[in-house]
Design a protein around this motif. Structure first.
Motif, mmCIF file in Angstrom:
data_model
loop_
_atom_site.group_PDB
_atom_site.id
_atom_site.type_symbol
_atom_site.label_atom_id
_atom_site.label_comp_id
_atom_site.label_asym_id
_atom_site.label_seq_id
_atom_site.Cartn_x
_atom_site.Cartn_y
_atom_site.Cartn_z
ATOM 1 N N MET A 1 0.837 -1.191 0.000
ATOM 2 C CA MET A 1 0.000 0.000 0.000
ATOM 3 C C MET A 1 0.874 1.243 0.000
ATOM 4 N N LYS A 2 1.993 1.193 0.706
ATOM 5 C CA LYS A 2 2.905 2.341 0.749
ATOM 6 C C LYS A 2 3.376 2.696 -0.661
ATOM 7 N N GLU A 3 3.701 1.689 -1.458
ATOM 8 C CA GLU A 3 4.157 1.916 -2.831
ATOM 9 C C GLU A 3 3.057 2.550 -3.682
ATOM 10 N N VAL A 4 1.819 2.114 -3.488
ATOM 11 C CA VAL A 4 0.695 2.687 -4.231
ATOM 12 C C VAL A 4 0.563 4.174 -3.891
ATOM 13 N N ILE A 5 0.626 4.504 -2.624
ATOM 14 C CA ILE A 5 0.494 5.903 -2.195
ATOM 15 C C ILE A 5 1.645 6.740 -2.737
ATOM 16 N N GLU A 6 2.867 6.205 -2.635
ATOM 17 C CA GLU A 6 4.043 6.949 -3.106
ATOM 18 C C GLU A 6 3.992 7.222 -4.608
ATOM 19 N N ASN A 7 3.314 6.391 -5.373
ATOM 20 C CA ASN A 7 3.236 6.539 -6.825
ATOM 21 C C ASN A 7 1.930 7.177 -7.304
ATOM 22 N N GLN A 8 1.113 7.641 -6.381
ATOM 23 C CA GLN A 8 -0.165 8.260 -6.737
ATOM 24 C C GLN A 8 0.072 9.665 -7.286
ATOM 25 N N ALA A 9 -0.454 9.924 -8.479
ATOM 26 C CA ALA A 9 -0.320 11.250 -9.087
ATOM 27 C C ALA A 9 -1.026 12.299 -8.227
ATOM 28 N N HIS A 10 -0.463 13.484 -8.163
ATOM 29 C CA HIS A 10 -1.044 14.639 -7.470
ATOM 30 C C HIS A 10 -1.157 14.446 -5.956
ATOM 31 N N LEU A 11 -0.378 13.535 -5.415
ATOM 32 C CA LEU A 11 -0.384 13.314 -3.965
ATOM 33 C C LEU A 11 1.032 13.478 -3.448
ATOM 34 N N ILE A 12 1.182 14.329 -2.468
ATOM 35 C CA ILE A 12 2.485 14.507 -1.826
ATOM 36 C C ILE A 12 2.364 13.929 -0.426
ATOM 37 N N MET A 13 3.194 12.972 -0.127
ATOM 38 C CA MET A 13 3.140 12.327 1.184
ATOM 39 C C MET A 13 4.315 12.803 2.032
ATOM 40 N N LYS A 14 4.021 13.209 3.248
ATOM 41 C CA LYS A 14 5.036 13.622 4.220
ATOM 42 C C LYS A 14 4.882 12.740 5.441
ATOM 43 N N GLN A 15 5.986 12.295 5.990
ATOM 44 C CA GLN A 15 5.920 11.466 7.187
ATOM 45 C C GLN A 15 6.635 12.198 8.315
ATOM 46 N N GLN A 16 5.846 12.903 9.093
ATOM 47 C CA GLN A 16 6.333 13.654 10.241
ATOM 48 C C GLN A 16 5.225 13.684 11.270
ATOM 49 N N GLU A 17 5.558 14.106 12.481
ATOM 50 C CA GLU A 17 4.513 14.205 13.503
ATOM 51 C C GLU A 17 3.758 15.512 13.340
ATOM 52 N N ALA A 18 2.487 15.402 12.985
ATOM 53 C CA ALA A 18 1.629 16.579 12.887
ATOM 54 C C ALA A 18 1.289 17.036 14.302
ATOM 55 N N THR A 19 1.429 18.335 14.545
ATOM 56 C CA THR A 19 1.164 18.855 15.888
ATOM 57 C C THR A 19 0.003 19.846 15.924
ATOM 58 N N LYS A 20 -0.347 20.397 14.765
ATOM 59 C CA LYS A 20 -1.411 21.409 14.763
ATOM 60 C C LYS A 20 -2.113 21.416 13.413
ATOM 61 N N ILE A 21 -3.418 21.482 13.475
ATOM 62 C CA ILE A 21 -4.234 21.654 12.283
ATOM 63 C C ILE A 21 -4.512 23.146 12.157
ATOM 64 N N ILE A 22 -4.206 23.721 11.002
ATOM 65 C CA ILE A 22 -4.410 25.155 10.789
ATOM 66 C C ILE A 22 -5.742 25.341 10.075
ATOM 67 N N VAL A 23 -6.651 26.035 10.758
ATOM 68 C CA VAL A 23 -8.005 26.213 10.262
ATOM 69 C C VAL A 23 -8.267 27.696 10.020
ATOM 70 N N GLU A 24 -8.877 27.987 8.878
ATOM 71 C CA GLU A 24 -9.236 29.358 8.540
ATOM 72 C C GLU A 24 -10.635 29.342 7.930
ATOM 73 N N GLY A 25 -11.532 30.125 8.470
ATOM 74 C CA GLY A 25 -12.889 30.168 7.953
ATOM 75 C C GLY A 25 -13.601 28.831 8.020
ATOM 76 N N GLY A 26 -13.275 28.032 9.040
ATOM 77 C CA GLY A 26 -13.913 26.733 9.217
ATOM 78 C C GLY A 26 -13.370 25.637 8.316
ATOM 79 N N LYS A 27 -12.274 25.918 7.588
ATOM 80 C CA LYS A 27 -11.688 24.910 6.701
ATOM 81 C C LYS A 27 -10.222 24.692 7.053
ATOM 82 N N ILE A 28 -9.789 23.451 6.951
ATOM 83 C CA ILE A 28 -8.368 23.147 7.178
ATOM 84 C C ILE A 28 -7.594 23.647 5.975
#
Length: 135
Positions: A1-28
């Motif tokens: 599955m990792k290989e499928v995700i890594e090769n998916q067009a228009h998808l950028i995958m980052k592997q880091q610890e997310a600490t905050k969701i930035i929301v503006e106008g009710g949207k991430i």
């Protein structure tokens, strides 16, 4: 599955610890990670596993932890709650793995399961799991 995700067009995958969701106008609109970097986004998929406000319960002992002794996602949990997302803890009821011959049942007290079973949000009928609010 990792290989499928890594090769998916228009998808950028980052592997880091997310600490905050930035929301503006009710949207991430972005995600901040442990290093302080901010990634803008139109869509955000959060795959938290069991890390949000992760706690280990062993009898009377409790402590913050993620699976396998890794750190829980405290900052991300707080950010989600600050943005109105209700976090819930699901009781796994995982039994201890012990050799039955080492147990003295005469010294034990039966602990019945929950009387009212609360279903998972995506299931229309009760399951064998129960949940309680994250504290």
């Amino acid at each position: 599955m990792k290989e499928v995700i890594e090769n998916q067009a228009h998808l950028i995958m980052k592997q880091q610890e997310a600490t905050k969701i930035i929301v503006e106008g009710g949207k991430i609109i972005g995600v901040q990670v442990m290093t302080g970097a901010i990634y803008s986004c139109k869509t955000c998929i959060i795959c938290t596993g069991t890390y949000l406000k992760g706690r280990v319960f062993m009898g009377e002992v409790q402590y913050d932890s993620g699976p396998n002794g890794l750190f829980p996602a405290r900052d991300l949990s707080d950010s989600l709650m600050e943005n109105g997302i209700d976090l819930q803890r699901f009781k796994t009821g995982t039994p201890a793995r012990v050799d039955e011959k080492s147990l003295d049942y005469s010294k034990m007290v039966i602990q019945e399961g929950d009387e009212e079973i609360t279903p998972f949000p995506s299931r229309p009928t009760p399951s064998t799991s129960s949940r309680c609010p994250v504290t």
